[in-house]
Design a protein around this motif. Structure first.
Motif, PDB file in Angstrom:
ATOM      1  N   PRO A 146      57.763  41.644  85.376  1.00 29.85           N
ATOM      2  CA  PRO A 146      56.386  41.274  85.681  1.00 29.85           C
ATOM      3  C   PRO A 146      55.386  42.097  84.876  1.00 29.85           C
ATOM      4  N   ALA A 147      54.231  41.503  84.606  1.00 24.71           N
ATOM      5  CA  ALA A 147      53.126  42.252  84.019  1.00 24.71           C
ATOM      6  C   ALA A 147      52.559  43.193  85.078  1.00 24.71           C
ATOM      7  N   SER A 148      51.651  44.072  84.682  1.00 24.01           N
ATOM      8  CA  SER A 148      51.039  44.980  85.651  1.00 24.01           C
ATOM      9  C   SER A 148      50.128  44.188  86.586  1.00 24.01           C
ATOM     10  N   SER A 149      49.925  44.716  87.782  1.00 23.08           N
ATOM     11  CA  SER A 149      49.071  44.025  88.748  1.00 23.08           C
ATOM     12  C   SER A 149      47.645  43.908  88.228  1.00 23.08           C
ATOM     13  N   GLU A 150      47.183  44.932  87.493  1.00 19.87           N
ATOM     14  CA  GLU A 150      45.829  44.888  86.947  1.00 19.87           C
ATOM     15  C   GLU A 150      45.676  43.737  85.952  1.00 19.87           C
ATOM     16  N   GLN A 151      46.680  43.552  85.106  1.00 23.73           N
ATOM     17  CA  GLN A 151      46.643  42.454  84.143  1.00 23.73           C
ATOM     18  C   GLN A 151      46.641  41.097  84.850  1.00 23.73           C
ATOM     19  N   VAL A 152      47.454  40.983  85.875  1.00 21.28           N
ATOM     20  CA  VAL A 152      47.568  39.701  86.582  1.00 21.28           C
ATOM     21  C   VAL A 152      46.266  39.374  87.309  1.00 21.28           C
ATOM     22  N   GLU A 153      45.663  40.370  87.959  1.00 20.02           N
ATOM     23  CA  GLU A 153      44.390  40.123  88.644  1.00 20.02           C
ATOM     24  C   GLU A 153      43.280  39.760  87.657  1.00 20.02           C
ATOM     25  N   GLN A 154      43.272  40.416  86.511  1.00 23.46           N
ATOM     26  CA  GLN A 154      42.275  40.093  85.498  1.00 23.46           C
ATOM     27  C   GLN A 154      42.457  38.665  84.993  1.00 23.46           C
ATOM     28  N   ARG A 155      43.705  38.265  84.807  1.00 25.72           N
ATOM     29  CA  ARG A 155      43.974  36.904  84.343  1.00 25.72           C
ATOM     30  C   ARG A 155      43.555  35.881  85.401  1.00 25.72           C
ATOM     31  N   LEU A 156      43.764  36.227  86.663  1.00 24.10           N
ATOM     32  CA  LEU A 156      43.324  35.369  87.765  1.00 24.10           C
ATOM     33  C   LEU A 156      41.824  35.102  87.668  1.00 24.10           C
ATOM     34  N   LEU A 157      41.046  36.157  87.416  1.00 24.47           N
ATOM     35  CA  LEU A 157      39.597  36.015  87.301  1.00 24.47           C
ATOM     36  C   LEU A 157      39.222  35.181  86.081  1.00 24.47           C
ATOM     37  N   GLU A 158      39.940  35.352  84.985  1.00 23.14           N
ATOM     38  CA  GLU A 158      39.644  34.586  83.771  1.00 23.14           C
ATOM     39  C   GLU A 158      39.877  33.097  83.987  1.00 23.14           C
ATOM     40  N   ILE A 159      40.951  32.764  84.677  1.00 20.21           N
ATOM     41  CA  ILE A 159      41.219  31.345  84.966  1.00 20.21           C
ATOM     42  C   ILE A 159      40.148  30.789  85.893  1.00 20.21           C
ATOM     43  N   ALA A 160      39.750  31.576  86.903  1.00 17.24           N
ATOM     44  CA  ALA A 160      38.704  31.129  87.822  1.00 17.24           C
ATOM     45  C   ALA A 160      37.388  30.906  87.084  1.00 17.24           C
ATOM     46  N   ASP A 161      37.099  31.754  86.100  1.00 14.86           N
ATOM     47  CA  ASP A 161      35.838  31.643  85.361  1.00 14.86           C
ATOM     48  C   ASP A 161      35.715  30.337  84.574  1.00 14.86           C
ATOM     49  N   ILE A 162      36.833  29.773  84.146  1.00 15.74           N
ATOM     50  CA  ILE A 162      36.781  28.530  83.364  1.00 15.74           C
ATOM     51  C   ILE A 162      37.065  27.292  84.207  1.00 15.74           C
ATOM     52  N   SER A 163      37.284  27.487  85.505  1.00 12.66           N
ATOM     53  CA  SER A 163      37.714  26.354  86.338  1.00 12.66           C
ATOM     54  C   SER A 163      36.643  25.269  86.457  1.00 12.66           C
ATOM     55  N   ASP A 164      35.363  25.640  86.404  1.00 11.31           N
ATOM     56  CA  ASP A 164      34.306  24.623  86.521  1.00 11.31           C
ATOM     57  C   ASP A 164      34.339  23.633  85.361  1.00 11.31           C
ATOM     58  N   GLU A 165      34.948  24.027  84.245  1.00 12.55           N
ATOM     59  CA  GLU A 165      35.059  23.116  83.108  1.00 12.55           C
ATOM     60  C   GLU A 165      35.944  21.910  83.427  1.00 12.55           C
ATOM     61  N   TYR A 166      36.704  22.001  84.525  1.00 16.73           N
ATOM     62  CA  TYR A 166      37.665  20.947  84.869  1.00 16.73           C
ATOM     63  C   TYR A 166      37.194  20.106  86.046  1.00 16.73           C
ATOM     64  N   ALA A 167      35.886  20.189  86.348  1.00 23.39           N
ATOM     65  CA  ALA A 167      35.358  19.453  87.503  1.00 23.39           C
ATOM     66  C   ALA A 167      35.543  17.948  87.357  1.00 23.39           C
ATOM     67  N   GLU A 168      35.227  17.421  86.190  1.00 25.49           N
ATOM     68  CA  GLU A 168      35.355  15.981  85.983  1.00 25.49           C
ATOM     69  C   GLU A 168      36.816  15.548  86.032  1.00 25.49           C
ATOM     70  N   GLN A 169      37.690  16.316  85.390  1.00 21.90           N
ATOM     71  CA  GLN A 169      39.113  15.977  85.401  1.00 21.90           C
ATOM     72  C   GLN A 169      39.683  16.049  86.819  1.00 21.90           C
ATOM     73  N   ALA A 170      39.185  17.007  87.609  1.00 24.16           N
ATOM     74  CA  ALA A 170      39.667  17.149  88.984  1.00 24.16           C
ATOM     75  C   ALA A 170      39.349  15.922  89.818  1.00 24.16           C
ATOM     76  N   GLN A 171      38.235  15.248  89.496  1.00 23.19           N
ATOM     77  CA  GLN A 171      37.847  14.048  90.229  1.00 23.19           C
ATOM     78  C   GLN A 171      38.688  12.838  89.851  1.00 23.19           C
ATOM     79  N   SER A 172      39.296  12.870  88.670  1.00 22.02           N
ATOM     80  CA  SER A 172      40.029  11.701  88.175  1.00 22.02           C
ATOM     81  C   SER A 172      41.534  11.765  88.437  1.00 22.02           C
TER      82      SER A 172
END
Length: 370
Positions: A84-110
């Protein structure tokens, strides 16, 4: 927190449960077999690695585990808990994915109706971002986050990102939609980042297991074992003292259908199909099934020492057991056979598919040096 005798007080106990998967044998079973038949530093081989139970057990006890797994879901689980990667790396990646999630709003509706009934809008956006953004094949951090996401992708109400569903098996979309409607179930409206952060921190709270040298390969053992045998010939990989595995049972497990929703998160098709998935036909066609087992065990024979123990857990279903034993004896004709029978103590997968008749259980087929 305790379950089935576990206190989750060690890193091994916290990581061994990644992730929910059918046809897996218990960790305590793997621990006992490895302890009985190997010493520290020995290599343990599993050509049907699943979620990596045997490989992880070997690593946690100071051995080296080498495995091959054809299902991407099982491989992600196994690889993540081995390195496994370090917990700090994994939590940071979690935040990065969350930050771009709004870009998928239209796709989420379809997405098909199943997804809107299964996940809230914010969860759908996050999952789509993770599906596209996580490079789980090549990046250790992305693979670790993906593994933990897969664990909680679906499950019991309040314990997963989804509407009420089994954790081990994704139900068919039509059945799930109908059941949710009849039972008045709605997808949970939760904060994905906070939900996942808590579970990441729990997983890492006791550290990680040092698994130097242990690894699991993604692919088909028929193709990969000869490549590993070449590395053995070149003395880059030591031979195994124990072959510990549980091949797929004939006509029971459909790894693509059971895991279709987790496969979707890994980038595969949006829908569930019963007949798709690599080598799925070999688990339901008698001749192909026999051929698969024989090829794998014969290739595996080149990767173990002359005095290695071959320990295989299989079904007591007559055809599955006979085909498995024939393949083992073809690959290891000089070894001595010992059989042990294991009764089922809990409902089996066939019980879930509607066959509730009593089963005799499983069989352990053990080949020992003559």
């Amino acid at each position: 927190m305790a379950s089935n005798g576990k206190t989750f007080s060690t890193a091994a106990e916290r990581w061994e449960g990644i992730g929910p998967y059918y046809a897996m044998f218990p960790t305590r079973f793997a621990d006992a077999v490895i302890e009985e038949h190997t010493a520290a530093g020995d290599v343990v081989l599993d050509p049907f690695a699943g979620r990596g139970t045997a490989i992880f057990s070997a690593a946690a006890s100071g051995r080296v585990g080498i495995g091959v797994e054809i299902s991407p879901v099982g491989w992600v689980y196994a690889s993540a808990k081995l390195s496994p990667a370090s917990s700090e790396q994994v939590e940071q990646r979690l935040l990065e994915i969350a930050d771009i999630s709004d870009e998928y709003a239209e796709q989420a509706q379809s997405l098909p109706k199943f997804f809107s009934e299964c996940f809230s809008p914010s969860v759908r956006r996050f999952l789509l971002a993770a599906r596209v953004g996580l490079d789980w094949r090549r990046c250790t951090c992305d693979r670790t986050l993906m593994a933990i996401l897969l664990v909680y992708l679906h499950g019991k109400e309040g314990q997963a990102l989804s509407n009420q569903m089994r954790q081990t098996k994704a139900m068919s979309p039509d059945y799930a939609i109908k059941w949710w409607a009849e039972n008045g179930k709605k997808p949970p409206n939760l904060d994905v980042v906070e939900f996942m952060r808590q579970r990441i921190r729990w997983r890492y709270a006791k550290g990680v297991v040092e698994a130097d040298g242990s690894r699991v390969y993604l692919g088909n053992s028929v193709n990969l074992l000869p490549q590993l045998a070449q590395l053995v010939c070149e003395e880059e990989v030591p031979k195994a003292k124990l072959l510990l595995t549980s091949p797929p049972y004939f006509g029971v497990t459909n790894y693509h259908y059971d895991q279709w929703l987790r496969l979707w998160l890994l980038g595969f098709e949006t829908d569930a199909y019963v007949t798709r998935g690599p080598y799925q036909g070999r688990f339901t066609h008698p001749v192909r099934y026999r051929s698969l087992l024989k090829e794998v065990f014969c290739h595996a024979a080149e990767l173990v020492t002359d005095n290695a123990v071959v320990y295989v857990r299989t079904s007591k279903d007559p055809f599955t057991k006979e085909a498995t034993l024939d393949a083992m004896l073809a690959a290891f004709p000089q070894k001595r056979l010992e059989e042990r029978f294991q009764p089922f103590r809990k409902p089996t997968q066939t019980h879930l598919f509607g066959d509730k008749t009593l089963k005799a259980g499983e069989a352990d087929l053990i080949l020992l040096p003559s």
